[in-house]
Design an enzyme around this catalytic site. Sequence first.
Site, mmCIF file in Angstrom:
data_model
loop_
_atom_site.group_PDB
_atom_site.id
_atom_site.type_symbol
_atom_site.label_atom_id
_atom_site.label_comp_id
_atom_site.label_asym_id
_atom_site.label_seq_id
_atom_site.Cartn_x
_atom_site.Cartn_y
_atom_site.Cartn_z
ATOM 1 N N ASP A 1 -40.634 19.336 -12.908
ATOM 2 C CA ASP A 1 -39.333 18.958 -12.369
ATOM 3 C C ASP A 1 -38.530 20.084 -11.731
ATOM 4 O O ASP A 1 -38.097 19.971 -10.603
ATOM 5 C CB ASP A 1 -38.504 18.272 -13.474
ATOM 6 N N CYS B 1 -45.804 -0.893 0.041
ATOM 7 C CA CYS B 1 -44.532 -1.613 0.012
ATOM 8 C C CYS B 1 -44.561 -2.806 0.965
ATOM 9 O O CYS B 1 -43.933 -3.830 0.691
ATOM 10 C CB CYS B 1 -43.382 -0.684 0.402
ATOM 11 N N CYS C 1 -33.360 0.639 -9.031
ATOM 12 C CA CYS C 1 -34.337 0.517 -7.942
ATOM 13 C C CYS C 1 -35.767 0.619 -8.467
ATOM 14 O O CYS C 1 -36.717 0.341 -7.741
ATOM 15 C CB CYS C 1 -34.067 1.551 -6.848
HETATM 16 C C1 B12 Z 1 -33.510 16.231 -6.869
HETATM 17 C C2 B12 Z 1 -34.151 15.173 -7.705
HETATM 18 C C3 B12 Z 1 -33.431 14.003 -7.932
HETATM 19 C C4 B12 Z 1 -32.163 13.668 -7.162
HETATM 20 C C5 B12 Z 1 -32.557 13.197 -5.742
HETATM 21 C C6 B12 Z 1 -33.670 12.145 -5.758
HETATM 22 C C7 B12 Z 1 -34.435 11.989 -4.465
HETATM 23 N N1 B12 Z 1 -34.987 10.822 -4.280
HETATM 24 O O1 B12 Z 1 -34.547 12.910 -3.687
HETATM 25 C C8 B12 Z 1 -31.517 12.597 -8.086
HETATM 26 C C9 B12 Z 1 -30.589 13.280 -9.089
HETATM 27 C C10 B12 Z 1 -30.747 11.498 -7.370
HETATM 28 C C11 B12 Z 1 -32.754 12.081 -8.825
HETATM 29 C C12 B12 Z 1 -32.837 10.824 -9.401
HETATM 30 C C13 B12 Z 1 -33.946 10.363 -10.084
HETATM 31 N N2 B12 Z 1 -35.040 11.089 -10.424
HETATM 32 CO CO1 B12 Z 1 -35.389 12.887 -9.783
HETATM 33 N N3 B12 Z 1 -35.974 14.548 -9.087
HETATM 34 C C14 B12 Z 1 -35.445 15.363 -8.230
HETATM 35 C C15 B12 Z 1 -36.394 16.540 -7.952
HETATM 36 C C16 B12 Z 1 -35.937 17.747 -8.777
HETATM 37 C C17 B12 Z 1 -36.528 16.937 -6.477
HETATM 38 C C18 B12 Z 1 -36.728 15.746 -5.535
HETATM 39 C C19 B12 Z 1 -36.640 16.159 -4.094
HETATM 40 O O2 B12 Z 1 -37.186 17.171 -3.695
HETATM 41 N N4 B12 Z 1 -35.917 15.376 -3.289
HETATM 42 C C20 B12 Z 1 -35.782 15.605 -1.885
HETATM 43 C C21 B12 Z 1 -36.526 14.512 -1.146
HETATM 44 C C22 B12 Z 1 -36.435 14.746 0.371
HETATM 45 O O3 B12 Z 1 -37.861 14.645 -1.535
HETATM 46 P P1 B12 Z 1 -38.660 13.420 -2.180
HETATM 47 O O4 B12 Z 1 -37.777 12.502 -2.918
HETATM 48 O O5 B12 Z 1 -39.823 13.955 -2.930
HETATM 49 O O6 B12 Z 1 -39.024 12.670 -0.842
HETATM 50 C C23 B12 Z 1 -40.246 12.625 -0.264
HETATM 51 C C24 B12 Z 1 -40.437 11.196 0.271
HETATM 52 O O7 B12 Z 1 -39.193 10.642 0.605
HETATM 53 C C25 B12 Z 1 -41.345 11.439 1.381
HETATM 54 N N5 B12 Z 1 -41.151 10.699 2.604
HETATM 55 C C26 B12 Z 1 -40.307 10.927 3.599
HETATM 56 N N6 B12 Z 1 -40.512 10.063 4.585
HETATM 57 C C27 B12 Z 1 -41.543 9.287 4.219
HETATM 58 C C28 B12 Z 1 -42.197 8.257 4.857
HETATM 59 C C29 B12 Z 1 -43.245 7.626 4.225
HETATM 60 C C30 B12 Z 1 -43.958 6.533 4.930
HETATM 61 C C31 B12 Z 1 -43.651 8.017 2.924
HETATM 62 C C32 B12 Z 1 -44.775 7.339 2.195
HETATM 63 C C33 B12 Z 1 -42.975 9.072 2.267
HETATM 64 C C34 B12 Z 1 -41.936 9.686 2.954
HETATM 65 O O8 B12 Z 1 -41.284 12.813 1.772
HETATM 66 C C35 B12 Z 1 -40.346 13.488 0.996
HETATM 67 C C36 B12 Z 1 -40.815 14.929 0.849
HETATM 68 O O9 B12 Z 1 -42.149 14.981 0.371
HETATM 69 C C37 B12 Z 1 -37.756 15.958 -8.471
HETATM 70 C C38 B12 Z 1 -38.717 16.978 -9.060
HETATM 71 C C39 B12 Z 1 -39.395 17.791 -7.979
HETATM 72 N N7 B12 Z 1 -39.372 19.090 -8.136
HETATM 73 O O10 B12 Z 1 -39.927 17.239 -7.022
HETATM 74 C C40 B12 Z 1 -37.298 14.912 -9.548
HETATM 75 C C41 B12 Z 1 -38.099 13.623 -9.647
HETATM 76 C C42 B12 Z 1 -38.332 13.140 -8.243
HETATM 77 N N8 B12 Z 1 -37.173 12.709 -10.318
HETATM 78 C C43 B12 Z 1 -37.742 11.862 -11.097
HETATM 79 C C44 B12 Z 1 -37.075 10.790 -11.742
HETATM 80 C C45 B12 Z 1 -37.825 10.110 -12.884
HETATM 81 C C46 B12 Z 1 -35.790 10.377 -11.336
HETATM 82 C C47 B12 Z 1 -35.030 9.104 -11.743
HETATM 83 C C48 B12 Z 1 -35.912 7.877 -11.956
HETATM 84 C C49 B12 Z 1 -34.209 9.408 -13.033
HETATM 85 C C50 B12 Z 1 -33.261 8.277 -13.457
HETATM 86 N N9 B12 Z 1 -33.768 7.178 -13.976
HETATM 87 O O11 B12 Z 1 -32.073 8.411 -13.354
HETATM 88 C C51 B12 Z 1 -34.063 8.934 -10.546
HETATM 89 C C52 B12 Z 1 -34.702 8.083 -9.434
HETATM 90 C C53 B12 Z 1 -33.869 7.971 -8.201
HETATM 91 C C54 B12 Z 1 -34.760 7.761 -6.964
HETATM 92 N N10 B12 Z 1 -34.874 6.540 -6.480
HETATM 93 O O12 B12 Z 1 -35.341 8.756 -6.470
HETATM 94 C C55 B12 Z 1 -39.242 12.082 -11.141
HETATM 95 C C56 B12 Z 1 -39.913 11.006 -10.296
HETATM 96 C C57 B12 Z 1 -41.305 10.618 -10.758
HETATM 97 C C58 B12 Z 1 -41.885 9.602 -9.816
HETATM 98 N N11 B12 Z 1 -42.681 8.716 -10.387
HETATM 99 O O13 B12 Z 1 -41.658 9.630 -8.618
HETATM 100 C C59 B12 Z 1 -39.373 13.553 -10.552
HETATM 101 C C60 B12 Z 1 -40.647 13.811 -9.753
HETATM 102 C C61 B12 Z 1 -39.302 14.511 -11.767
HETATM 103 C C62 B12 Z 1 -40.598 14.563 -12.563
HETATM 104 N N12 B12 Z 1 -41.147 15.737 -12.775
HETATM 105 O O14 B12 Z 1 -41.139 13.571 -13.011
HETATM 106 N N13 B12 Z 1 -33.766 13.003 -8.805
HETATM 107 S S1 SF4 Z 2 -39.386 -2.491 -4.675
HETATM 108 FE FE1 SF4 Z 2 -39.283 -0.775 -3.231
HETATM 109 S S2 SF4 Z 2 -40.849 0.655 -3.939
HETATM 110 FE FE2 SF4 Z 2 -41.313 -1.350 -4.890
HETATM 111 S S3 SF4 Z 2 -42.746 -2.331 -3.460
HETATM 112 FE FE3 SF4 Z 2 -40.688 -3.019 -2.916
HETATM 113 S S4 SF4 Z 2 -40.046 -1.580 -1.313
HETATM 114 FE FE4 SF4 Z 2 -41.785 -0.639 -2.341
HETATM 115 S S1 SF4 Z 3 -30.686 2.070 -7.721
HETATM 116 FE FE1 SF4 Z 3 -29.573 3.421 -6.346
HETATM 117 S S2 SF4 Z 3 -28.175 4.474 -7.692
HETATM 118 FE FE2 SF4 Z 3 -29.785 3.634 -9.007
HETATM 119 S S3 SF4 Z 3 -31.353 5.257 -9.155
HETATM 120 FE FE3 SF4 Z 3 -31.935 3.922 -7.449
HETATM 121 S S4 SF4 Z 3 -31.040 4.966 -5.662
HETATM 122 FE FE4 SF4 Z 3 -29.997 5.800 -7.443
#
Ligand code: B12
Ligand code: SF4
Ligand code: SF4
Length: 360
Positions: free
Chosen positions: A127, A182, A238
């Site tokens: 993480d 999805c 979500c």
């Molecule tokens: C910052 C962070 C958060 C932030 C921002 C979340 C976000 N979505 O970015 C906040 C605080 C909101 C958060 C919330 C949660 N988090 Co968090 N978080 C992180 C952290 C530290 C970094 C994520 C990050 O870099 N975000 C920046 C975005 C740009 O990166 P990304 O989400 O990985 O996005 C990628 C995709 O969007 C993809 N993408 C972009 N365009 C496209 C297009 C296509 C077609 C596809 C397929 C993909 C794609 O590319 C991006 C870069 O690779 C990671 C751990 C880590 N070091 O990675 C944990 C992590 C993502 N979190 C985790 C969890 C469990 C949660 C929560 C469920 C906790 C909760 N229940 O409250 C929620 C879920 C919210 C959600 N829907 O994401 C887990 C997710 C595990 C998993 N199965 O995915 C992680 C991996 C931690 C872990 N070690 O397990 N989190």
């Molecule tokens: S709920 Fe969201 S993540 Fe799950 S299949 Fe539908 S679009 Fe994909």
């Molecule tokens: S439902 Fe919305 S507010 Fe809740 S974890 Fe997912 S993105 Fe964040």
Amino acid sequence: MSLETQIKDKALALRFDLVGITTADPPARIAFYRRWIAGGCHGGMAYLARNIERRADPAVLVPGAKSIIVVGCNYHTTLLRPGPLQGRIARYALGEDYHDVMQRKLDALVAAIRELAPQAQACVYVDTGAVLERELAQRAGLGWIGKNTMLFNNRFGQWLLLGEILLDLPLQHDPPETRDRCGSCTRCIAACPTRAIVAPYQLDARRCISYLTIELKGAIPVELRPLVGNRIFGCDDCLEVCPWNRFAQQAREAAFAPRRDLTEPGLVELLEELLAMDEVAFRRRFAGSPLLRAKRRGLLRNVCVALGNARDSRAVPVLTRALADSEPLVREHAAWALERIATQDGKRNAARSPKGDQDE
Ligand code: B12
Ligand code: SF4
Ligand code: SF4
């Protein structure tokens, strides 16, 4: 037996549910990450804007890195349905802190790898490291990324936590998971209470309840408070709606079993208890739990918001006491909650008064 198979067998024996191997090549979506940061979507999580060059290249993180072992842990536990005066805590936070649980298991896996390859240099991440964990997991074949940005698969649904070992050993890597699973579904986008999923695969953390209740250190923006509902730590909305969760299984890892005191906590009782604690008592009370991250004042802030949203006058005495708390953050959110309850009462009285007037 190949080195890869031995490592994977050991990972499964350590009760990781998924394991895959990928290269230490730069992540393809780093440009997306840079745009996300440039757009300010990370809000106050300043650490995400630092060390981007490390995220862009695992070999900068660990010099000589050649392979990345990615593990996944299923943490799914029974669904909770709290009542109106009860708080909701995200599933991942109901048991022991996953950072500790996974770090211990990954350390054990590194020890096992060193028995097989004594010279191996290894670094463990869960993480908090400068690693794009979901993309690496997708690349290692653990699952695919959904429109809510979660990594999931058809064995566990969305209830997976991730961890990695960066290694300087060249290992045979697994095929990446590239399918779009999805399709036309948009359930997660529609289910988000704050519209934080601004487009498929794009989440604005500043609107996400997980960010607002865990990572945000200051005041929750007033316009978002009513949307937070009774969520006092994290959010799963979500995730809960994803149809792939029909494959969810109960977690094998006992450490993720919900703590009794965290399942459906009574909000009034919790506020009373928290107000009576100082930070030291808070740390003792929530030792080993992810809730520690919010600190006493953050959790108090969240409970005040949830009580304001419950709009139940039984919360007025304890919220009034919170107005005298030593933390300005708590006082301000308690005042907001009292105001919200009073407005509701005002509306009720206004609705009743014409009939009342007639009766008299
Ligand atoms: C910052 C962070 C958060 C932030 C921002 C979340 C976000 N979505 O970015 C906040 C605080 C909101 C958060 C919330 C949660 N988090 Co968090 N978080 C992180 C952290 C530290 C970094 C994520 C990050 O870099 N975000 C920046 C975005 C740009 O990166 P990304 O989400 O990985 O996005 C990628 C995709 O969007 C993809 N993408 C972009 N365009 C496209 C297009 C296509 C077609 C596809 C397929 C993909 C794609 O590319 C991006 C870069 O690779 C990671 C751990 C880590 N070091 O990675 C944990 C992590 C993502 N979190 C985790 C969890 C469990 C949660 C929560 C469920 C906790 C909760 N229940 O409250 C929620 C879920 C919210 C959600 N829907 O994401 C887990 C997710 C595990 C998993 N199965 O995915 C992680 C991996 C931690 C872990 N070690 O397990 N989190
Ligand atoms: S709920 Fe969201 S993540 Fe799950 S299949 Fe539908 S679009 Fe994909
Ligand atoms: S439902 Fe919305 S507010 Fe809740 S974890 Fe997912 S993105 Fe964040």
